[in-house]
Write a protein that holds these residues in place. Structure first.
Motif, short mmCIF file in Angstrom:
data_model
loop_
_atom_site.label_atom_id
_atom_site.label_comp_id
_atom_site.label_asym_id
_atom_site.label_seq_id
_atom_site.Cartn_x
_atom_site.Cartn_y
_atom_site.Cartn_z
N PHE A 1 -2.08 -0.97 -3.54
CA PHE A 1 -2.87 -0.43 -4.20
C PHE A 1 -1.98 1.03 -3.38
N SER B 1 -10.32 -5.53 -2.39
CA SER B 1 -10.36 -6.86 -1.98
C SER B 1 -10.55 -8.87 -2.24
N ILE C 1 -5.68 -5.11 5.29
CA ILE C 1 -6.39 -5.57 4.02
C ILE C 1 -4.64 -7.32 4.52
N ILE D 1 -11.85 0.14 -0.20
CA ILE D 1 -10.77 -0.82 0.72
C ILE D 1 -10.94 -2.49 0.61
N SER D 2 -12.27 -3.03 1.67
CA SER D 2 -12.51 -4.17 1.45
C SER D 2 -13.50 -4.68 -0.18
N VAL E 1 -6.29 -0.19 -8.31
CA VAL E 1 -5.52 -1.30 -7.50
C VAL E 1 -4.99 -2.45 -8.74
N VAL F 1 1.19 -1.13 -0.04
CA VAL F 1 -0.31 0.24 -0.23
C VAL F 1 0.69 1.49 -0.01
N ILE G 1 -4.36 1.22 5.94
CA ILE G 1 -4.73 0.03 5.12
C ILE G 1 -4.33 -1.02 5.02
N VAL H 1 -7.64 5.88 -6.14
CA VAL H 1 -6.55 4.87 -6.20
C VAL H 1 -6.79 3.57 -7.06
#
Length: 298
Positions: free
Chosen positions: A72, A143, A52, A139-140, A91, A26, A48, A89
């Motif tokens: 991330f 993920s 994760i 974030i979730s 990813v 991250v 963060i 962000v």
């Protein structure tokens, strides 16, 4: 026999006993923001990372070396209020290719609608049944998106459960009114991306993505010529999806992740006719036309 063997290896990956599922790097870049305490962003970065890498996202345990590699990259562009921020962000995630040291990119997605509130040292804890904050939800969500796409590349529609969890997170987050979760036709929002991945009309895309990785890339070292021809066939199948919907956001997502890989594979394998492939690529991903020209280069 080969296919059964590698599927067995995949099951081992998803039945280890020692570690969480993600191995994520991250980065939080706040250079565009002028604040009195820059340490808050380093604390955010660490929080963060812990969220994760230390959250148990599924009921399955991975061995340490089997964790999914991802990254991330958060770029903060504006402080919109006390402890409130706006930015982007990016990813990224990859998966190993069988019998090689190569990791194939499976997602490379930039989200330009990232807003959140964060107070230094506040705990970031995920609860699948509760909306905690936009930061935790974003974030979730990603993920689970990574886990779903990763599983899809090893097993046909194998990421269904993880993608459905991402959809559930999106549905909960919509109620917050935060940007990026809305359902806009032909726009890439977090909701439309996961909705399109799960809609029945796009099952063919996910099956192509599975074939591209498991039945083509993963057979590359065993029979390169056959694998290359299979990759061409997989990419050409995308034309049917494009013809049905030229604005299909999943094709754009795939090309964002795969453009460089496709060029590298076919530029080095000139023993096959790449003309049909390049013709399709120019049609479905014209923004990468300069890259597609490289396939013909030496």
């Amino acid at each position: 026999m080969y296919k059964s063997f590698f599927l067995w290896i995949f099951l081992l990956v998803f039945t280890g006993i020692k570690a969480q599922e993600l191995n994520c790097s991250v980065t939080v870049n706040a250079d565009q923001i002028s604040v009195s305490n820059n340490q808050v962003f380093k604390t955010l970065e660490n929080s963060i990372t812990e969220l994760i890498n230390q959250t148990k996202w599924t009921k399955i345990d991975f061995e340490e070396h089997e964790r999914v590699k991802c990254a991330f990259t958060i770029l903060l562009t504006e402080q919109t209020g006390t402890n409130s921020y706006k930015g982007t962000v990016q990813v990224q995630a990859s998966r190993p290719v069988f019998n090689s040291v190569y990791y194939s990119p499976i997602i490379n997605h930039q989200d330009n609608s990232f807003t959140f509130r964060y107070t230094e040292f506040q705990p970031l804890n995920f609860n699948v049944n509760v909306y905690e904050s936009n930061l935790i939800s974003v974030i979730s969500y990603y993920s689970y998106l990574i886990l779903g796409i990763y599983a899809d590349t090893f097993s046909n529609l194998g990421g269904e459960a993880y993608l459905k969890t991402a959809l559930s997170i999106a549905n909960q987050a919509q109620q917050s009114g935060s940007i990026g979760w809305d359902n806009k036709i032909n726009s890439v929002t977090r909701f439309t991306l996961i909705d399109q991945l799960l809609t029945q009309s796009n099952e063919s895309f996910r099956k192509i993505y599975y074939s591209y990785h498991f039945e083509s890339l993963d057979t590359f070292e065993r029979n390169q010529k056959t694998a290359v021809k299979k990759l061409i066939a997989d990419v050409i199948l995308l034309k049917e999806i494009y013809d049905d919907n030229p604005n299909n956001i999943l094709i754009r997502m795939m090309m964002d992740a795969k453009a460089d890989e496709i060029v590298n594979v076919f530029r080095k394998n000139r023993g096959v006719d790449v003309a049909p492939l390049v013709s399709v690529l120019k049609k479905i991903a014209p923004n990468n036309s300069k890259k597609w020209k490289q396939i013909y280069s030496n």
